[in-house]
Design an enzyme around this catalytic site. Structure first.
Site, PDB file in Angstrom:
ATOM      1  N   PHE A 140      41.399  56.071  33.872  1.00  0.00           N
ATOM      2  CA  PHE A 140      41.553  54.756  33.817  1.00  0.00           C
ATOM      3  C   PHE A 140      40.697  54.616  33.305  1.00  0.00           C
ATOM      4  O   PHE A 140      39.875  54.447  33.460  1.00  0.00           O
ATOM      5  CB  PHE A 140      41.215  55.031  35.614  1.00  0.00           C
ATOM      6  N   ASP A 225      33.583  55.445  28.360  1.00  0.00           N
ATOM      7  CA  ASP A 225      33.881  54.525  29.004  1.00  0.00           C
ATOM      8  C   ASP A 225      33.080  55.175  30.254  1.00  0.00           C
ATOM      9  O   ASP A 225      33.142  55.856  31.249  1.00  0.00           O
ATOM     10  CB  ASP A 225      35.074  54.358  30.104  1.00  0.00           C
ATOM     11  N   LYS A 254      31.213  47.645  36.072  1.00  0.00           N
ATOM     12  CA  LYS A 254      30.575  47.729  37.589  1.00  0.00           C
ATOM     13  C   LYS A 254      29.748  47.673  38.061  1.00  0.00           C
ATOM     14  O   LYS A 254      29.072  46.336  38.002  1.00  0.00           O
ATOM     15  CB  LYS A 254      30.504  48.896  38.026  1.00  0.00           C
TER      16      LYS A 254
HETATM   17  C1  LIG Z   1      36.945  50.162  37.230  1.00  0.00           C
HETATM   18  C2  LIG Z   1      36.970  50.874  35.923  1.00  0.00           C
HETATM   19  C3  LIG Z   1      37.497  50.358  34.462  1.00  0.00           C
HETATM   20  C4  LIG Z   1      38.003  49.025  34.756  1.00  0.00           C
HETATM   21  O1  LIG Z   1      36.643  47.775  35.202  1.00  0.00           O
HETATM   22  P1  LIG Z   1      37.394  45.927  35.719  1.00  0.00           P
HETATM   23  O2  LIG Z   1      36.233  45.417  36.255  1.00  0.00           O
HETATM   24  O3  LIG Z   1      38.258  46.409  37.180  1.00  0.00           O
HETATM   25  O4  LIG Z   1      38.026  45.905  34.670  1.00  0.00           O
HETATM   26  C5  LIG Z   1      37.684  50.698  33.660  1.00  0.00           C
HETATM   27  N1  LIG Z   1      36.900  51.644  33.474  1.00  0.00           N
HETATM   28  C6  LIG Z   1      36.470  52.709  34.599  1.00  0.00           C
HETATM   29  C7  LIG Z   1      36.039  54.329  33.996  1.00  0.00           C
HETATM   30  C8  LIG Z   1      36.691  52.261  35.636  1.00  0.00           C
HETATM   31  O5  LIG Z   1      36.137  52.800  36.205  1.00  0.00           O
END
Ligand SMILES: *Cc1c(COP(=O)(O)O)cnc(C)c1O
Length: 414
Positions: A140, A225, A254
């Site tokens: 994700f 990520d 985040k």
């Molecule tokens: C939440 C998340 C994203 C995307 O972040 P948004 O601010 O919703 O675009 C990307 N990578 C990971 C691992 C995430 O948990």
């Protein structure tokens, strides 16, 4: 207005892209939130780990107020007096040369993909238009067209093609598959150190270290990520730190704003991010002074309150208490720090039922894929608050289990 009124309006006028737990929250403080009926809940999702510092942390809130009173946005057509300080502080904290400021997590991932392709062409010498990036099954990384182009979840992709080419997916946790997938045109391998949205999938020990070696030997960039796993969530500043691994590029989002507003960044070495020249990338709000001031305070709280250590200690306690429930409905308790997944057995029914039962008992948690419940409270959670969650979870397990037993008695197998 009451809960049902808000739900009716949202369902009538809001696009139906989520299936929320039906609680309408109006206030939050620390680990707690209150709904419009005045009922209190312990937040065990933390907005998917955007609230590591807790709701409305007073120091972050003060930075927000102060900056809002002075200056909120210049665009980067001009300079401001907050972004340079955020850039310096984030680089000093993470040990990287430079950072590229964005807003959402998906944008930070997009920026990392651009940086990796640029490096592939300018430094590695990949023929123009041929760069490949390897990603993992069940990843994700966000919701833009390019990012869903490398998703393996049909729900995220169906109906949205055509997709961006140049990506290739391999099983998560499999170093042999990575070696086999690399070609002379591979620019980067993009991976979550722990797959959060997929259900808190923890790879085998040593995976990330082996991945680092494979990438280095093949002149492939490693992009971690850490949008969900970073900033203390997994018991270290970054989850990659558990294996002493330094990725070439790291995406952060985040909790970078402590849940106050969207703020994200990609950090990396001058060899990659230094390739960008004026005009090659940008964002109207990226690096804005309000976001920068808030992010500076949010990072400061992580360091000053030793949130990675707290997460490590409280997470170990939380997982032990969950395991000690010895519930026949629980197949596995896994995770690192305060990113915890509880996997149910196949007889346990849909995990959503447990999330609903927890809500009734004053705990907000979310199921993933119907089989896992994720517990990821703010990192400022105290031990007695963990005890409260575990007690409520035990009661929720019992109530769902007795309902399942009643259903079995009513429909005896013959
Ligand atoms: C939440 C998340 C994203 C995307 O972040 P948004 O601010 O919703 O675009 C990307 N990578 C990971 C691992 C995430 O948990």
């Amino acid at each position: 207005m009451h809960t049902e009124d808000y739900i009716r309006l949202e369902d009538m006028y809001g696009t139906n892209t989520y299936h929320p737990i039906d609680v309408v929250i109006e206030r939050g403080e620390g680990v707690w939130v209150w709904d419009v009926e005045g009922k209190r809940y312990l937040d065990c999702l933390s907005a998917y780990s955007a609230l590591n510092q807790g709701h409305r942390h007073p120091r972050i809130l003060q930075a927000l107020y102060r900056q809002a009173e002075r200056l909120t946005l210049t665009s980067r057509a001009f300079r401001n007096d907050q972004f340079p300080l955020l850039a310096k502080e984030l680089c000093e904290l993470t040990g990287y040369d430079m950072m590229l400021p964005m807003n959402s997590g998906a944008e930070a991932v997009e920026a990392a993909v651009k940086a990796a392709r640029l490096w592939g062409y300018r430094v590695k010498g990949i023929p123009d238009g041929q760069a490949e990036i390897i990603t993992c099954d069940s990843n994700f990384h966000g919701r833009t067209i390019t990012v869903i182009s490398f998703s393996t979840e049909t729900l995220y992709r169906d109906g949205f093609g055509p997709f961006t080419p140049g990506f290739r997916s391999i099983p998560f946790g499999d170093t042999g598959a990575l070696e086999a997938a690399i070609t002379p045109n591979t620019a980067a391998f993009l991976v979550e150190p722990i797959q959060g949205e997929a259900g808190v999938n923890v790879p085998p020990d040593g995976y990330l270290r082996a991945v680092r070696d494979i990438c280095s030997h093949n002149q492939v960039l490693l992009i971690a990520d850490e949008i969900q796993t970073g900033l203390g969530r997994c018991g270290q500043l970054f989850a990659s730190d558990w294996e002493g691994v330094t990725p070439d590029l790291v995406t952060i989002g985040k909790a970078l704003s402590g849940g106050m507003m969207p703020v994200s960044a990609t950090v990396g070495a001058a060899e990659t991010l230094g390739l960008f020249q004026p005009g090659m990338h940008g964002s109207t709000f990226g690096g804005n002074p309000l976001a920068s001031a808030v992010a500076r305070a949010a990072l400061n709280v992580i360091v000053e309150e030793e949130l990675p250590r707290r997460s490590r200690e409280q997470g170990a306690y939380f997982r032990k208490e969950l395991r000690d429930l010895n519930s026949p409905l629980i197949a596995e308790v896994r995770g690192k720090g305060l990113l915890i997944g509880v996997e149910f057995t196949s007889d346990a029914g849909n995990a959503r039922a447990y999330a609903e039962a927890l809500k009734e008992r004053g705990v907000l948690a979310k199921d993933t894929h119907g089989t896992v419940i994720r517990f990821a409270p703010p990192l400022v959670i105290e031990q007695d608050e963990i005890d409260f969650v575990v007690d409520q979870f035990a009661a929720a397990l019992n109530s769902v289990q007795s309902r399942l037993e009643v259903a079995n008695v009513l429909q005896p197998a013959d």
